[in-house]
Structure formats: C-alpha cells, structure tokens
Scaffold this motif. Structure first.
Motif, mmCIF file in Angstrom:
data_model
loop_
_atom_site.group_PDB
_atom_site.id
_atom_site.type_symbol
_atom_site.label_atom_id
_atom_site.label_comp_id
_atom_site.label_asym_id
_atom_site.label_seq_id
_atom_site.Cartn_x
_atom_site.Cartn_y
_atom_site.Cartn_z
ATOM 1 N N TRP A 1 0.857 -1.172 0.000
ATOM 2 C CA TRP A 1 0.000 0.000 0.000
ATOM 3 C C TRP A 1 0.902 1.234 0.000
ATOM 4 C CZ3 TRP A 1 -5.160 0.344 -0.660
ATOM 5 C CH2 TRP A 1 -5.921 -0.809 -0.491
ATOM 6 N N PHE A 2 0.556 2.166 -0.852
ATOM 7 C CA PHE A 2 1.288 3.412 -0.989
ATOM 8 C C PHE A 2 0.296 4.557 -0.846
ATOM 9 C CE2 PHE A 2 5.276 1.683 -2.790
ATOM 10 C CZ PHE A 2 4.848 0.389 -3.031
ATOM 11 N N ARG A 3 0.796 5.739 -0.579
ATOM 12 C CA ARG A 3 -0.105 6.882 -0.533
ATOM 13 C C ARG A 3 0.583 8.114 -1.077
ATOM 14 N NH1 ARG A 3 -0.469 7.971 6.044
ATOM 15 N NH2 ARG A 3 1.663 8.785 6.313
ATOM 16 N N GLN A 4 -0.231 9.024 -1.577
ATOM 17 C CA GLN A 4 0.286 10.293 -2.069
ATOM 18 C C GLN A 4 -0.603 11.407 -1.554
ATOM 19 O OE1 GLN A 4 0.862 10.607 -6.331
ATOM 20 N NE2 GLN A 4 2.334 12.265 -6.050
ATOM 21 N N ALA A 5 -0.023 12.238 -0.720
ATOM 22 C CA ALA A 5 -0.743 13.375 -0.178
ATOM 23 C C ALA A 5 -0.619 14.554 -1.138
ATOM 24 C CB ALA A 5 -0.169 13.742 1.182
ATOM 25 N N PRO A 6 -1.524 15.501 -1.051
ATOM 26 C CA PRO A 6 -1.457 16.666 -1.948
ATOM 27 C C PRO A 6 -0.114 17.375 -1.843
ATOM 28 C CG PRO A 6 -3.554 16.632 -0.793
ATOM 29 C CD PRO A 6 -2.717 15.542 -0.195
ATOM 30 N N GLY A 7 0.516 17.584 -2.988
ATOM 31 C CA GLY A 7 1.777 18.298 -3.031
ATOM 32 C C GLY A 7 2.986 17.501 -2.589
ATOM 33 N N LYS A 8 2.785 16.213 -2.341
ATOM 34 C CA LYS A 8 3.900 15.384 -1.876
ATOM 35 C C LYS A 8 4.117 14.208 -2.811
ATOM 36 C CE LYS A 8 3.514 16.493 3.043
ATOM 37 N NZ LYS A 8 3.466 15.924 4.419
ATOM 38 N N GLU A 9 5.277 13.589 -2.677
ATOM 39 C CA GLU A 9 5.577 12.418 -3.467
ATOM 40 C C GLU A 9 4.886 11.182 -2.892
ATOM 41 O OE1 GLU A 9 9.997 13.702 -5.157
ATOM 42 O OE2 GLU A 9 9.752 11.902 -3.927
ATOM 43 N N ARG A 10 4.664 10.207 -3.736
ATOM 44 C CA ARG A 10 4.083 8.952 -3.278
ATOM 45 C C ARG A 10 5.066 8.240 -2.353
ATOM 46 N NH1 ARG A 10 2.135 5.441 -8.078
ATOM 47 N NH2 ARG A 10 4.380 5.157 -8.338
ATOM 48 N N GLU A 11 4.542 7.652 -1.297
ATOM 49 C CA GLU A 11 5.382 6.942 -0.339
ATOM 50 C C GLU A 11 4.778 5.579 -0.035
ATOM 51 O OE1 GLU A 11 5.527 8.578 3.604
ATOM 52 O OE2 GLU A 11 3.389 9.068 3.622
ATOM 53 N N ALA A 12 5.652 4.644 0.283
ATOM 54 C CA ALA A 12 5.193 3.321 0.701
ATOM 55 C C ALA A 12 4.783 3.381 2.158
ATOM 56 C CB ALA A 12 6.300 2.300 0.509
ATOM 57 N N VAL A 13 3.649 2.796 2.494
ATOM 58 C CA VAL A 13 3.227 2.758 3.886
ATOM 59 C C VAL A 13 3.268 1.359 4.470
ATOM 60 C CG1 VAL A 13 1.845 4.859 3.784
ATOM 61 C CG2 VAL A 13 0.766 2.678 3.276
ATOM 62 N N ALA A 14 3.011 0.336 3.655
ATOM 63 C CA ALA A 14 3.012 -1.023 4.181
ATOM 64 C C ALA A 14 3.227 -2.015 3.053
ATOM 65 C CB ALA A 14 1.686 -1.326 4.884
ATOM 66 N N CYS A 15 3.947 -3.077 3.360
ATOM 67 C CA CYS A 15 4.205 -4.130 2.389
ATOM 68 C C CYS A 15 4.036 -5.488 3.057
ATOM 69 C CB CYS A 15 5.618 -4.031 1.827
ATOM 70 S SG CYS A 15 5.925 -2.527 0.866
ATOM 71 N N ILE A 16 3.662 -6.476 2.257
ATOM 72 C CA ILE A 16 3.491 -7.828 2.783
ATOM 73 C C ILE A 16 4.035 -8.815 1.763
ATOM 74 C CG2 ILE A 16 1.124 -8.020 1.876
ATOM 75 C CD1 ILE A 16 0.463 -9.610 4.477
ATOM 76 N N SER A 17 4.727 -9.815 2.256
ATOM 77 C CA SER A 17 5.323 -10.815 1.384
ATOM 78 C C SER A 17 4.254 -11.724 0.793
ATOM 79 C CB SER A 17 6.334 -11.642 2.167
ATOM 80 O OG SER A 17 5.688 -12.333 3.223
ATOM 81 N N SER A 18 4.653 -12.506 -0.193
ATOM 82 C CA SER A 18 3.686 -13.377 -0.868
ATOM 83 C C SER A 18 3.073 -14.392 0.091
ATOM 84 C CB SER A 18 4.353 -14.099 -2.044
ATOM 85 O OG SER A 18 5.485 -14.828 -1.601
#
Length: 120
Positions: free
Chosen positions: A36-53
């Motif tokens: 899951w990634f997110r992009q706030a207004p005026g900011k770059e996209r960032e990773a918030v959470a990752c899960i392995s297969s």
C-alpha cells in the motif's frame, strides 16, 4: 485484463478507523509481494506497508507503525489495509500495488487509488 481495484476510502474524523480493500482481477495474487502506498497533496508517493507473498513478513513506514495493519487473503485475491487512530496527515490517495519480487516504488501493477480524507 489485469486490474487492481481499491475501495474503502472516504471522509473520517481524526481518531477514526478505516479498512481499505484491494481486489485483483485477471491474475492471482498468491505469488506477489503486495504493498500500500499513498500520495498526499503536493507530496511524493510513499510506501506505507508491504506484505510478502506468504504473508509472513510485513514492513511499515515509521509514520504508520502501530496504527496500520496490512493483510492478505489469497483465497479472495484481496489485500487489506486496516487503519486506526487516523490523523489529518494521513489524508492522501491510497494505492495498492503488486510485484513479482520486491516491494518498491517500481511495482509491476498498480490500482487507481482511493481517497482518504481525515478531517473534523
């Protein structure tokens, strides 16, 4: 057609909770690393959470640790992001993504995003 479709976003008050879902179609997520990634207004996209297969390994951005939980249900071909104690700074478009290997900014497949707005 390979697709990831997010849902569950909306307007929520500070301190509230949401569960985001991301359903895949056209392929199965079993062997993919998901994020899951997110992009706030005026900011770059960032990773918030990752899960392995396998679901056995998860990683979180420091800003969301203890508040966000990523999970997956391979039988439903879906990945989730449970969010608690939402803050105004969590306001962003949230994207799910899948990759055959690593969780990074260069994932193989991306959804179109769902907007989360945290405001009183």
């Amino acid at each position: 057609q390979l697709q990831l479709v997010e849902s569950g976003g909306g307007l929520v008050q500070p301190g509230g909770s949401l569960r985001l879902s991301c359903a895949a179609s056209g392929f199965t997520l079993d062997h993919y690393t998901l994020g899951w990634f997110r992009q706030a207004p005026g900011k770059e996209r960032e990773a918030v959470a990752c899960i392995s297969s396998s679901g056995g390994t998860t990683h979180y951005a420091d800003s969301v640790k203890g508040r966000f939980t990523i999970s997956r249900d391979n039988a439903k071909n879906t990945v989730y992001l449970q969010i608690h104690y939402l803050k105004p700074e969590d306001t962003a478009v949230y994207y799910c993504a899948a990759d055959r290997d690593l969780c990074s900014s260069y994932m193989d497949y991306w959804g179109k995003g769902t907007l989360v707005t945290v405001s009183s």
